[in-house]
Design an enzyme around this catalytic site. Structure first.
Site, short mmCIF file in Angstrom:
data_model
loop_
_atom_site.label_atom_id
_atom_site.label_comp_id
_atom_site.label_asym_id
_atom_site.label_seq_id
_atom_site.Cartn_x
_atom_site.Cartn_y
_atom_site.Cartn_z
N SER A 179 0.86 -1.18 0.00
CA SER A 179 0.00 0.00 0.00
C SER A 179 0.89 1.23 0.00
O SER A 179 1.77 1.37 0.85
CB SER A 179 -0.88 -0.04 1.26
OG SER A 179 -1.62 1.14 1.39
N LYS A 229 -1.05 -0.83 -4.42
CA LYS A 229 -2.29 -0.12 -4.07
C LYS A 229 -1.91 1.33 -3.80
O LYS A 229 -1.04 1.62 -2.98
CB LYS A 229 -2.90 -0.77 -2.83
CG LYS A 229 -3.83 0.10 -1.98
CD LYS A 229 -4.60 -0.75 -0.98
CE LYS A 229 -4.81 -0.03 0.36
NZ LYS A 229 -5.57 -0.85 1.31
N LYS A 233 -3.04 4.95 -2.42
CA LYS A 233 -4.02 5.71 -1.63
C LYS A 233 -4.42 6.93 -2.45
O LYS A 233 -3.56 7.60 -3.03
CB LYS A 233 -3.37 6.15 -0.32
CG LYS A 233 -3.09 5.00 0.62
CD LYS A 233 -4.40 4.47 1.17
CE LYS A 233 -4.20 3.53 2.33
NZ LYS A 233 -5.49 3.06 2.86
N ASP A 268 -7.28 3.00 -3.16
CA ASP A 268 -8.02 2.99 -1.90
C ASP A 268 -8.31 4.43 -1.47
O ASP A 268 -7.39 5.22 -1.26
CB ASP A 268 -7.19 2.29 -0.82
CG ASP A 268 -7.90 2.20 0.52
OD1 ASP A 268 -9.09 2.57 0.60
OD2 ASP A 268 -7.26 1.77 1.50
N GLU A 275 -11.24 0.71 -3.68
CA GLU A 275 -11.61 0.32 -2.31
C GLU A 275 -12.27 1.48 -1.59
O GLU A 275 -11.75 2.61 -1.58
CB GLU A 275 -10.31 -0.11 -1.60
CG GLU A 275 -10.51 -0.71 -0.24
CD GLU A 275 -9.17 -1.10 0.40
OE1 GLU A 275 -8.12 -1.08 -0.28
OE2 GLU A 275 -9.18 -1.41 1.60
N ASP A 314 -14.19 -2.04 2.45
CA ASP A 314 -13.32 -2.24 3.60
C ASP A 314 -14.10 -1.78 4.83
O ASP A 314 -14.79 -2.58 5.49
CB ASP A 314 -12.02 -1.44 3.39
CG ASP A 314 -11.12 -1.36 4.61
OD1 ASP A 314 -11.38 -2.05 5.61
OD2 ASP A 314 -10.14 -0.59 4.60
N LYS A 351 -10.26 -7.36 7.23
CA LYS A 351 -9.30 -7.01 8.29
C LYS A 351 -9.88 -7.57 9.58
O LYS A 351 -10.93 -7.10 10.03
CB LYS A 351 -9.16 -5.50 8.44
CG LYS A 351 -8.40 -4.81 7.33
CD LYS A 351 -8.34 -3.32 7.61
CE LYS A 351 -7.68 -2.59 6.46
NZ LYS A 351 -8.05 -1.16 6.44
N GLY A 365 -4.48 -4.55 5.88
CA GLY A 365 -3.48 -4.39 6.92
C GLY A 365 -3.67 -3.07 7.62
O GLY A 365 -4.32 -2.17 7.08
O1 NPG Z 1 0.13 -2.50 4.78
O2 NPG Z 1 -0.52 -2.68 6.84
C1 NPG Z 1 -0.53 -2.11 5.74
C2 NPG Z 1 -1.38 -0.88 5.58
C3 NPG Z 1 -2.33 -0.96 4.46
O3 NPG Z 1 -3.30 0.98 3.55
C4 NPG Z 1 -3.26 0.21 4.49
N1 NPG Z 1 -3.97 0.36 5.59
O4 NPG Z 1 -7.02 1.99 5.05
O5 NPG Z 1 -6.38 0.01 4.69
C5 NPG Z 1 -6.18 1.12 5.15
C6 NPG Z 1 -4.87 1.44 5.83
C7 NPG Z 1 -4.97 1.64 7.34
C8 NPG Z 1 -3.83 1.89 8.04
C9 NPG Z 1 -6.16 1.57 8.01
C10 NPG Z 1 -3.87 2.07 9.42
C11 NPG Z 1 -6.21 1.76 9.39
C12 NPG Z 1 -5.05 2.00 10.08
#
Ligand code: NPG
Length: 369
Positions: A136, A162, A164, A190, A215, A240, A264, A292
């Site tokens: 990400s 991915k 953001k 995302d 997403e 999500d 998640k 994640g």
């Molecule tokens: O690789 O762990 C990872 C992060 C992936 O983008 C990611 N996480 O919105 O999915 C999400 C975001 C996130 C991070 C969400 C921290 C909540 C807390």
């Protein structure tokens, strides 16, 4: 099994570089762990809540409070009847607080499986010993900076990217990455709810880039809005934040709002509920992948086990430890040919490194029966 005590550990784990989403920018992974002690084994888990209620309504102090005041007393009261499977039914009366419930259930499940000498992967029904890794990529200050990061991750071997996105950081970065790295790159975006029903035309412009998925483009409570968007654009809509339970997953699928689901475990109350979402999705022909939340090795280990289930057919955000951390709090997970090995040890299969926990710990608190 009987619950004897729980230690809540708060840590500030430094990130290698800032991670910016449409909801926050962080350069520290501030995290709460639960360390449970039962009469037969100990277990560990990581809470998905952030310091502030910016991703979901949950946050560190809130999770710690609900765990101490409401969840643990009921689990202590189970006496010898404690099992990981009994946690959710026992705590069902308490509305919401899924991340708080998840960290406790997961740590108890870890203790249970360590005692039974079974891995998370085996318990959950995994059928792979390694999983393909995606990465990400946060929102950047400039396009050249973005290109530098994407190029670096692809050189390391990540199998999908991915990006953001948020209003003002969408069409141009996606176009540049697609044009630079070609049509074969597995690419998805995302939005973390950053758009509204008024933005459908803007989101439709992304169709030209042949994305794997978009997403959570709009508000998590607007499930019908996602169904309307899914009708309007060609890019598959993935949910999500909206998917907090297997019931919601079933409804969102039936409504046409979830063409793909990001699971998640923290967000949905744990690994047992995650498996139900996996099963509901599989029965409906909806692919899933594992998200994640910047987890340290303790959270990452359990996520890798989940990501090895049969209907996890898209690469997840289960990156290597080095994606985020110069120093992880367990043995680091490493990328080999774009994949990460699923832990095979008992329970989550990894242990915290005590000196590193101590180095990053901000506070440690014991709650005893
Ligand atoms: O690789 O762990 C990872 C992060 C992936 O983008 C990611 N996480 O919105 O999915 C999400 C975001 C996130 C991070 C969400 C921290 C909540 C807390």
């Amino acid at each position: 099994m009987k619950l004897e005590a729980v230690e809540l550990i708060r840590m500030d784990v430094p990130l290698k570089s800032a991670f910016r989403t449409s909801f926050s920018s962080v350069n520290m992974h501030q995290v709460v762990w639960a360390h449970v002690v039962t009469d037969v084994a100990e277990g560990w888990a990581e809470c998905g809540a952030n310091e502030r209620p910016d991703y979901s309504s949950e946050f560190h102090n809130g999770a710690a409070t609900v765990i101490k005041e409401f969840l643990l007393p009921d689990l202590f009261a189970l006496g010898n009847d404690l099992t990981a499977e009994a946690v959710a039914p026992t705590l069902e009366w308490a509305k919401g607080h899924r991340m708080a419930k998840a960290v406790i259930e997961t740590a108890i499940l870890d203790a249970q499986l360590r005692n039974q000498k079974i891995s998370f992967a085996k318990y959950l029904g995994a059928d792979k010993d390694k999983v393909p890794a995606g990465v990400s990529v946060g929102i950047m200050d400039s396009l050249p900076e973005l290109m530098k990061f994407v190029e670096g991750y692809l050189a390391e071997g990540y199998l999908r990217i991915k990006l953001k996105i948020e209003p003002g950081w969408d069409y141009e970065p996606v176009k540049l990455v697609r044009e630079t790295f070609g049509p074969d790159l597995l690419l998805q975006v995302d939005a973390n709810t950053a758009y509204t029903r008024d933005d459908f035309d803007l989101l439709k412009r992304l169709d030209e880039f042949n994305l794997l998925l978009i997403e959570q483009p709009i508000n998590e409570e607007d499930v019908l809005g996602h169904a309307k968007l899914a009708d309007y654009i060609d890019t598959p809509v993935c949910l999500d934040e909206s998917i907090v339970s297997a019931d919601i997953a079933r409804d969102a699928i039936e409504l046409g709002a979830a063409e793909i689901i990001n699971i998640k475990p923290s967000r949905v109350g744990g690994y047992i509920e995650s498996k139900k979402i996996h099963d509901v999705s599989q029965a409906a022909g909806i692919p899933v992948w594992c998200g994640g939340m910047l987890e340290t090795g303790i959270g990452r280990a359990a996520n890798l086990a989940l990501a090895a289930l049969p209907n996890f057919t898209l690469p997840g955000d289960t990156s290597a430890s080095s994606r985020y951390f110069a120093t992880d709090v367990t043995e680091p997970f490493v990328l080999v040919n774009g994949h990460i090995d699923v832990p095979t040890g008992h329970g989550i299969g990894v242990d915290p490194i005590p000196e590193i926990v101590e180095r990053f710990a901000v506070s440690r608190e014991w709650i005893k029966r």
